[in-house]
Write an enzyme that holds these catalytic residues in place. Structure first.
Site, PDB file in Angstrom:
ATOM      1  N   PRO A  83       0.803  -1.224   0.000  1.00  0.00           N
ATOM      2  CG  PRO A  83      -0.959  -1.594   1.486  1.00  0.00           C
ATOM      3  CD  PRO A  83       0.346  -2.181   1.022  1.00  0.00           C
ATOM      4  CB  CYS A  84       1.319   3.738  -2.534  1.00  0.00           C
ATOM      5  SG  CYS A  84      -0.271   4.102  -3.331  1.00  0.00           S
TER       6      CYS A  84
END
Length: 203
Positions: A83-84
């Site tokens: 996840p960014c």
């Protein structure tokens, strides 16, 4: 080559590298799971026959023993885009103070567990994330690289506290090289710059 994906999305690695024998995907979002099942033949744990490609849920529950339980060879290649949101300049930029950001370190630990479980100790990893990870105020990229290669602590960025767009580091456990690539130069009709890291465990 046996492949696995974590934080799998809708199957970009499977499309990009059809010559890889993709046997494992880990994704929690229902629509994406449906796409992986329909397009690439991944099976839910309760319906998977031994050896068939397995669709798993939460990456945090994966252990090397999972492959043995489902009669799947341990992967030689792992592709992941953790996840960014915690690193993106469009978000709050909490880095590892965000549970989603901490999944990056969990991913590293999982890679090490798989390397330790492989008889030859070899593994290739491709990891992707947003450009903001290079300028995270908590040095997330340095922590990620250091943990990957087996350093005692996070690696330090250059004097301006921002990691360069490409480079390579080496440690007792692995070598890692990274580069910022833009999707517009690879057949995609949009400007989309991302950091890609290639990791080599076991020479």
């Amino acid at each position: 080559m046996i492949g696995a994906t974590f934080c799998s999305g809708i199957g970009a690695p499977e499309v990009a590298a059809p010559w890889v024998d993709w046997r494992f995907a880990s994704e929690i979002e229902p629509f994406r799971r449906a796409v992986l099942t329909e397009r690439f033949g991944y099976c839910e744990p309760e319906t998977q026959n031994w050896g068939e490609p397995l669709l798993w849920g939460d990456m945090q529950t994966i252990t090397p023993g999972l492959w043995r339980e489902h009669r799947i060879p341990l992967p030689e290649l792992i592709v992941a885009g953790t996840p960014c949101q915690s690193f993106s300049v469009a978000g709050l930029r909490k880095g590892f103070k965000d549970d989603r950001g901490n999944l990056t370190l969990k991913f590293v630990d999982l890679c090490h567990d798989i390397v330790t479980s492989r008889p030859d100790g070899k593994l290739i990893v491709l990891w992707e994330n947003v450009l903001g990870v290079l300028s995270d105020s908590g040095n997330a990229f340095g922590a990620f690289l250091g943990r990957l290669v087996g350093a005692m602590d996070a690696l330090s960025p250059p004097a301006d506290r921002r990691w360069p767009g490409e480079g390579m580091v080496e440690g007792p456990r692995a070598r890692a090289a990274w580069s910022v690539l833009d999707a517009q130069y690879f057949g995609v009709a949009q400007r989309r710059r991302r950091v890609f890291v290639i990791v080599d465990f076991g020479n």
